[in-house]
Design a protein around this motif. Sequence first.
Motif, PDB file in Angstrom:
ATOM      1  N   ASP A  92       0.817  -1.215   0.000  1.00  0.00           N
ATOM      2  CA  ASP A  92       0.000   0.000   0.000  1.00  0.00           C
ATOM      3  C   ASP A  92       0.850   1.263   0.000  1.00  0.00           C
ATOM      4  O   ASP A  92       0.437   2.299  -0.530  1.00  0.00           O
ATOM      5  N   ARG A  93       2.035   1.159   0.598  1.00  0.00           N
ATOM      6  CA  ARG A  93       2.901   2.342   0.677  1.00  0.00           C
ATOM      7  C   ARG A  93       3.743   2.549  -0.579  1.00  0.00           C
ATOM      8  O   ARG A  93       4.411   3.562  -0.721  1.00  0.00           O
ATOM      9  N   ARG A  94       3.711   1.582  -1.483  1.00  0.00           N
ATOM     10  CA  ARG A  94       4.505   1.709  -2.708  1.00  0.00           C
ATOM     11  C   ARG A  94       3.744   2.551  -3.721  1.00  0.00           C
ATOM     12  O   ARG A  94       2.591   2.272  -4.031  1.00  0.00           O
ATOM     13  N   GLN A  95       4.385   3.574  -4.220  1.00  0.00           N
ATOM     14  CA  GLN A  95       3.805   4.445  -5.243  1.00  0.00           C
ATOM     15  C   GLN A  95       4.707   4.397  -6.472  1.00  0.00           C
ATOM     16  O   GLN A  95       5.790   4.990  -6.483  1.00  0.00           O
ATOM     17  N   ALA A 152       3.060   8.140  11.327  1.00  0.00           N
ATOM     18  CA  ALA A 152       2.237   7.227  10.529  1.00  0.00           C
ATOM     19  C   ALA A 152       1.037   7.963   9.940  1.00  0.00           C
ATOM     20  O   ALA A 152       0.666   7.738   8.781  1.00  0.00           O
ATOM     21  N   ARG A 153       0.454   8.850  10.713  1.00  0.00           N
ATOM     22  CA  ARG A 153      -0.710   9.589  10.222  1.00  0.00           C
ATOM     23  C   ARG A 153      -0.325  10.537   9.083  1.00  0.00           C
ATOM     24  O   ARG A 153      -1.049  10.639   8.083  1.00  0.00           O
ATOM     25  N   THR A 154       0.804  11.218   9.237  1.00  0.00           N
ATOM     26  CA  THR A 154       1.213  12.132   8.173  1.00  0.00           C
ATOM     27  C   THR A 154       1.597  11.367   6.912  1.00  0.00           C
ATOM     28  O   THR A 154       1.363  11.852   5.801  1.00  0.00           O
ATOM     29  N   ARG A 155       2.167  10.159   7.063  1.00  0.00           N
ATOM     30  CA  ARG A 155       2.477   9.345   5.876  1.00  0.00           C
ATOM     31  C   ARG A 155       1.204   8.935   5.163  1.00  0.00           C
ATOM     32  O   ARG A 155       1.148   8.927   3.930  1.00  0.00           O
ATOM     33  N   ARG A 156       0.179   8.588   5.933  1.00  0.00           N
ATOM     34  CA  ARG A 156      -1.085   8.200   5.307  1.00  0.00           C
ATOM     35  C   ARG A 156      -1.711   9.376   4.569  1.00  0.00           C
ATOM     36  O   ARG A 156      -2.275   9.217   3.477  1.00  0.00           O
ATOM     37  N   VAL A 157      -1.596  10.564   5.147  1.00  0.00           N
ATOM     38  CA  VAL A 157      -2.112  11.761   4.469  1.00  0.00           C
ATOM     39  C   VAL A 157      -1.352  11.994   3.169  1.00  0.00           C
ATOM     40  O   VAL A 157      -1.948  12.265   2.113  1.00  0.00           O
ATOM     41  N   ALA A 158      -0.024  11.870   3.220  1.00  0.00           N
ATOM     42  CA  ALA A 158       0.784  12.062   2.017  1.00  0.00           C
ATOM     43  C   ALA A 158       0.431  11.028   0.957  1.00  0.00           C
ATOM     44  O   ALA A 158       0.368  11.346  -0.240  1.00  0.00           O
ATOM     45  N   ASP A 159       0.198   9.785   1.376  1.00  0.00           N
ATOM     46  CA  ASP A 159      -0.182   8.733   0.420  1.00  0.00           C
ATOM     47  C   ASP A 159      -1.526   9.052  -0.229  1.00  0.00           C
ATOM     48  O   ASP A 159      -1.720   8.818  -1.432  1.00  0.00           O
ATOM     49  N   ALA A 160      -2.469   9.582   0.559  1.00  0.00           N
ATOM     50  CA  ALA A 160      -3.784   9.927   0.001  1.00  0.00           C
ATOM     51  C   ALA A 160      -3.663  11.052  -1.015  1.00  0.00           C
ATOM     52  O   ALA A 160      -4.283  11.008  -2.091  1.00  0.00           O
ATOM     53  N   ARG A 273     -14.331  14.407  -6.019  1.00  0.00           N
ATOM     54  CA  ARG A 273     -13.065  13.720  -5.767  1.00  0.00           C
ATOM     55  C   ARG A 273     -12.310  14.387  -4.615  1.00  0.00           C
ATOM     56  O   ARG A 273     -11.753  13.728  -3.740  1.00  0.00           O
ATOM     57  N   LEU A 274     -12.311  15.727  -4.597  1.00  0.00           N
ATOM     58  CA  LEU A 274     -11.637  16.445  -3.519  1.00  0.00           C
ATOM     59  C   LEU A 274     -12.382  16.278  -2.198  1.00  0.00           C
ATOM     60  O   LEU A 274     -11.762  16.247  -1.126  1.00  0.00           O
ATOM     61  N   GLN A 275     -13.692  16.165  -2.263  1.00  0.00           N
ATOM     62  CA  GLN A 275     -14.464  15.914  -1.051  1.00  0.00           C
ATOM     63  C   GLN A 275     -14.043  14.581  -0.425  1.00  0.00           C
ATOM     64  O   GLN A 275     -13.830  14.482   0.795  1.00  0.00           O
ATOM     65  N   ARG A 276     -13.914  13.556  -1.267  1.00  0.00           N
ATOM     66  CA  ARG A 276     -13.465  12.253  -0.754  1.00  0.00           C
ATOM     67  C   ARG A 276     -12.058  12.352  -0.177  1.00  0.00           C
ATOM     68  O   ARG A 276     -11.744  11.728   0.832  1.00  0.00           O
ATOM     69  N   LEU A 277     -11.206  13.140  -0.826  1.00  0.00           N
ATOM     70  CA  LEU A 277      -9.840  13.294  -0.330  1.00  0.00           C
ATOM     71  C   LEU A 277      -9.832  13.959   1.045  1.00  0.00           C
ATOM     72  O   LEU A 277      -9.108  13.503   1.949  1.00  0.00           O
ATOM     73  N   ILE A 278     -10.616  15.014   1.229  1.00  0.00           N
ATOM     74  CA  ILE A 278     -10.670  15.685   2.534  1.00  0.00           C
ATOM     75  C   ILE A 278     -11.205  14.731   3.597  1.00  0.00           C
ATOM     76  O   ILE A 278     -10.708  14.692   4.732  1.00  0.00           O
ATOM     77  N   ASP A 279     -12.220  13.925   3.250  1.00  0.00           N
ATOM     78  CA  ASP A 279     -12.729  12.936   4.202  1.00  0.00           C
ATOM     79  C   ASP A 279     -11.623  11.966   4.625  1.00  0.00           C
ATOM     80  O   ASP A 279     -11.497  11.613   5.800  1.00  0.00           O
ATOM     81  N   THR A 280     -10.829  11.526   3.645  1.00  0.00           N
ATOM     82  CA  THR A 280      -9.734  10.598   3.935  1.00  0.00           C
ATOM     83  C   THR A 280      -8.693  11.252   4.835  1.00  0.00           C
ATOM     84  O   THR A 280      -8.235  10.652   5.814  1.00  0.00           O
ATOM     85  N   ILE A 281      -8.302  12.487   4.519  1.00  0.00           N
ATOM     86  CA  ILE A 281      -7.286  13.185   5.304  1.00  0.00           C
ATOM     87  C   ILE A 281      -7.781  13.422   6.731  1.00  0.00           C
ATOM     88  O   ILE A 281      -7.034  13.254   7.708  1.00  0.00           O
ATOM     89  N   GLU A 282      -9.044  13.778   6.871  1.00  0.00           N
ATOM     90  CA  GLU A 282      -9.590  14.007   8.215  1.00  0.00           C
ATOM     91  C   GLU A 282      -9.541  12.726   9.034  1.00  0.00           C
ATOM     92  O   GLU A 282      -9.144  12.732  10.209  1.00  0.00           O
ATOM     93  N   ALA A 283      -9.960  11.619   8.413  1.00  0.00           N
ATOM     94  CA  ALA A 283      -9.927  10.343   9.138  1.00  0.00           C
ATOM     95  C   ALA A 283      -8.496   9.974   9.528  1.00  0.00           C
ATOM     96  O   ALA A 283      -8.242   9.493  10.641  1.00  0.00           O
ATOM     97  N   PRO A 292     -10.282   5.068   3.003  1.00  0.00           N
ATOM     98  CA  PRO A 292      -9.276   5.132   1.931  1.00  0.00           C
ATOM     99  C   PRO A 292      -9.798   5.902   0.723  1.00  0.00           C
ATOM    100  O   PRO A 292     -10.974   5.840   0.375  1.00  0.00           O
ATOM    101  N   PHE A 293      -8.867   6.622   0.095  1.00  0.00           N
ATOM    102  CA  PHE A 293      -9.215   7.353  -1.115  1.00  0.00           C
ATOM    103  C   PHE A 293      -9.219   6.370  -2.278  1.00  0.00           C
ATOM    104  O   PHE A 293      -8.169   5.888  -2.701  1.00  0.00           O
ATOM    105  N   ALA A 294     -10.391   6.059  -2.789  1.00  0.00           N
ATOM    106  CA  ALA A 294     -10.530   5.085  -3.880  1.00  0.00           C
ATOM    107  C   ALA A 294     -10.233   5.769  -5.207  1.00  0.00           C
ATOM    108  O   ALA A 294     -10.837   6.790  -5.538  1.00  0.00           O
ATOM    109  N   ALA A 295      -9.291   5.194  -5.953  1.00  0.00           N
ATOM    110  CA  ALA A 295      -8.893   5.764  -7.248  1.00  0.00           C
ATOM    111  C   ALA A 295      -9.167   4.748  -8.340  1.00  0.00           C
ATOM    112  O   ALA A 295      -8.292   4.003  -8.755  1.00  0.00           O
TER     113      ALA A 295
END
Length: 318
Positions: A92-95, A152-160, A273-283, A292-295
């Motif tokens: 999941d962390r691989r981009q 860990a939280r900031t990494r998840r935000v960056a991944d999203a 799409r941005l609404q979903r992203l903000i929801d993901t970042i908030e969580a 998770p931000f579904a793409a």
Amino acid sequence: MRDPKPMDQPVQTAAAPPEAAQVFDAARARIDGFVRANFGWRGTIGLHRRAFGWDLLRAPFGVMLAPLHVLIRLAAPLLRRLGARGLAAWLDRRQLVLKTAVAREIELRIAAGLIGVAVVPGDRRPIARIIAGAPELRDLLRRAGSPDEADARTRRVADAIAAYSGTRSAVAEITTALIALVLGAVLFRAATPGMVSMAPRLADSWTRDTAISAFPLGSGLGRMWYGIFPVDTPVGAVVAMVILLIFAASALTAFAGVLADPPQAWAGVHRRRLQRLIDTIEADLTGAPPRPFAAREHYYARMADVVDIGSALARLFR
């Protein structure tokens, strides 16, 4: 402005601190202005000026890595279901989507223009470090309980955020495929759902035109002769045309967002799409249950690739 749909509602968590609600309510309020500023005609043209330069060289390699990126995205949930959670989390962390200058700029604009983080122009730090060092989010991150959890939280935000910018790249690929389809219909009166399926037709046309121009009795008789006895196209010509068109398509993809962004802005796709992203970042930042931000656009782009390659192979074998 239209009434928000259920999916547009903020993440509700009993543990979310008051400052979190303020940060993310403000982020949601900025979405419409952000879309107008960045994805209207003027905004997207200004954004894609950054594609000139190294992005033109990164684009072909990004297209080559895209199928592997999709395989990783498919393998991670499967491994998680099979119990290999550690390996799934690592995948999941691989981009594998190469970061272009346009994608980097979008990520910085999201951090500054939506989340409200102060970003210094030209800041080259990873997005995770920018989020972690943001004074606007310091109190929120302190509630993570430990430095490791905050990281860990900031990494998840960056991944999203990276997943969001990758989604725009996939839409650009789909736009390029649609352009190829239109060109095939105009030039060859045939369905060419991508540059690969267009390559054999262009190679055939180039080989025939070359043979006609070299016909010893003149091009007029040559056109009649090869109309009765078609010339064989060398395999090497087809391969060379495939390579040439892939590079051309990659360069086109770097700028395809100029065509793709305004219609998506008008249709509300960017907003949702941005609404979903903000929801993901908030969580992610509040420790709420993951959203998770579904793409899905990556899968649509790869489906277009399969149709494109399948069409080219069918023509070659025929």
